[in-house]
Enzyme design. Sequence first.
Site, PDB file in Angstrom:
ATOM      1  N   MET A  80      -9.583  39.759   4.189  1.00 31.87           N
ATOM      2  CA  MET A  80      -8.680  40.789   4.535  1.00 31.87           C
ATOM      3  C   MET A  80      -8.918  42.188   3.960  1.00 31.87           C
ATOM      4  SD  MET A  80      -4.683  40.361   5.840  1.00 31.87           S
ATOM      5  CE  MET A  80      -4.928  39.167   6.879  1.00 31.87           C
TER       6      MET A  80
ATOM      7  N   HIS B 125       1.581  40.890   4.306  1.00 36.21           N
ATOM      8  CA  HIS B 125       1.872  40.805   3.111  1.00 36.21           C
ATOM      9  C   HIS B 125       2.550  39.439   2.627  1.00 36.21           C
ATOM     10  CE1 HIS B 125       1.729  45.453   2.800  1.00 36.21           C
ATOM     11  NE2 HIS B 125       0.325  45.103   2.877  1.00 36.21           N
TER      12      HIS B 125
ATOM     13  N   THR C 176      -5.401  48.654   3.858  1.00 32.76           N
ATOM     14  CA  THR C 176      -5.072  50.190   3.792  1.00 32.76           C
ATOM     15  C   THR C 176      -5.507  50.636   2.263  1.00 32.76           C
ATOM     16  OG1 THR C 176      -2.997  50.053   2.898  1.00 32.76           O
ATOM     17  CG2 THR C 176      -3.285  49.920   5.402  1.00 32.76           C
TER      18      THR C 176
END
Length: 530
Positions: free
Chosen positions: A125, A466, A130
């Site tokens: 990932m 998360h 971000t």
Amino acid sequence: MKTDILIIGSGPVGATFARTLSKQKPHAKIVMIDAGPKVSDKIGQHVKNIADPKAMENAQILSQGPKKTPYPMISVAERAIAVQRGELSADILARAGTHLVLDQIEDIKTNEMPSISMSTNLGGMGIHWTCACPTPGIGEQITIIPQNEMDEALAKAREILNVTQSAFPNSPESEAILNILNQTLGTNHAENRQAQPMPLACKTDESGNRYWTASDVILGNTLENPNFELRSETICRRLVIGKLENGEKTENPNYPITNNQFSITGAEIEHIQSGKKETIEAEIVIVAADPLRTPQLLWASGIRPKALGHYLNEHPFVFTFVELDKDLVRKFAPNRQSSVVGRQSPDPTVGVFWVPFDAPNHPFHGQIMHMDLSPMKTTVSDESKHIVGLGWGCLKESNFEDQIVFSETEKDFYGMPKMNFKFQFSDTDLANIEAAKAFQKKVVNSFGKEIKDGGQTLMPPGTSLHYEGTTRMGTENDGESVCDTYSQVWNFENLFVGGNGVIPIATSSNPTLVSVALAVRSSEKISQLI
């Protein structure tokens, strides 16, 4: 085959283990495997570094596991409505570059984390993240590790990730946004916890071009080490366990909470495309797949401490889009030569901003970003409008009952034990969510107005990506943790775990910086064993 170190998973944490151990032990043989394919010219390259839009989309599609089709641009509001009505589908709930853990509609409808997702590719990932690397505040820090040791590990993690707060140049818009955020936050905050540019894992060149950090950057010249080998599309099916007792080893013992010591004697792996199987013998095994597949592999291998897969945590995530007031710069920026009117959207010069977690003044994590940097999307396409996304996260209580439930009989699309999820908000969690919404609303009112299809929304559980706690660390082998503070699995002399799942507490912030820091600290312990 034999190796000194076997690393399962090639994301930022697995790459950190490889980089650190390769430097500390350059003559040690290291084999890294990942179930996913190579999706770009560079190994583990962040998709935002791929200049060709078609090539970037193809890299995202190849990362989407069993469902390798483009995901449509879906707005925040459409996602929420689909969840509320039960009109669930993988196309709606997963982001580009990820795929749902559960890909059957009936499974999703009964699952308490409908958006729980993963990426399957070299770099994990980490090629889609971000790159936000906020420093945890008091109340979301790991207190079972001495603060000076954690600070040192965090500093090394920032260096590995190339963390900077200068990825984007200052501009009238950014000045105005920060002024508004700090006016809303007030002055009753801890030192250095005011609103500020988001620390980002990113490098810029002299022309201001940004190169986002992913596994290619982290690995660096590790890829050139002749003692390092990386295999793609290779899955670990099972870890082979031996008991250390009078020099004899017993395959797959039960896993009692005792002082008995075990070791991993090998790992059974399979190349997915060819079906070729083999066993790798390793002196050290590090499982850094992700917070879902790491406990899945341990469970499949018969390593089942009480806490494995439990204490599954994810911060609630409230998101909205705001059209900035056209007079924003004139009102709030000291340099008023620029205006938001007529500026094209998306505008990459605005950047990403951070309102730090700071209990009790601001017990949330705020992240403000322009549309092209946002993990969520809106259908608004009017380029004369200047639109930013606002995400607010808050703490969710750690709860043993929030867990991954592994099936003894059913398999997932990779032939591993099928996972389902239990996840509930407590009354305290719901109160925290409402408080986060209220603060976010104050910020919205200061900026301008919410846009029609992107109003304030509590995203479905699993959306933030998360996930924490499923292989949590602890100080005692009492069944409440999976590993010690060096990420060494209890009762095993040569098995370590890594990733966000190791984080033992609730947080509201992006966890990658902390997970990389924990991998750095764990590597120091591992290097003493080789």
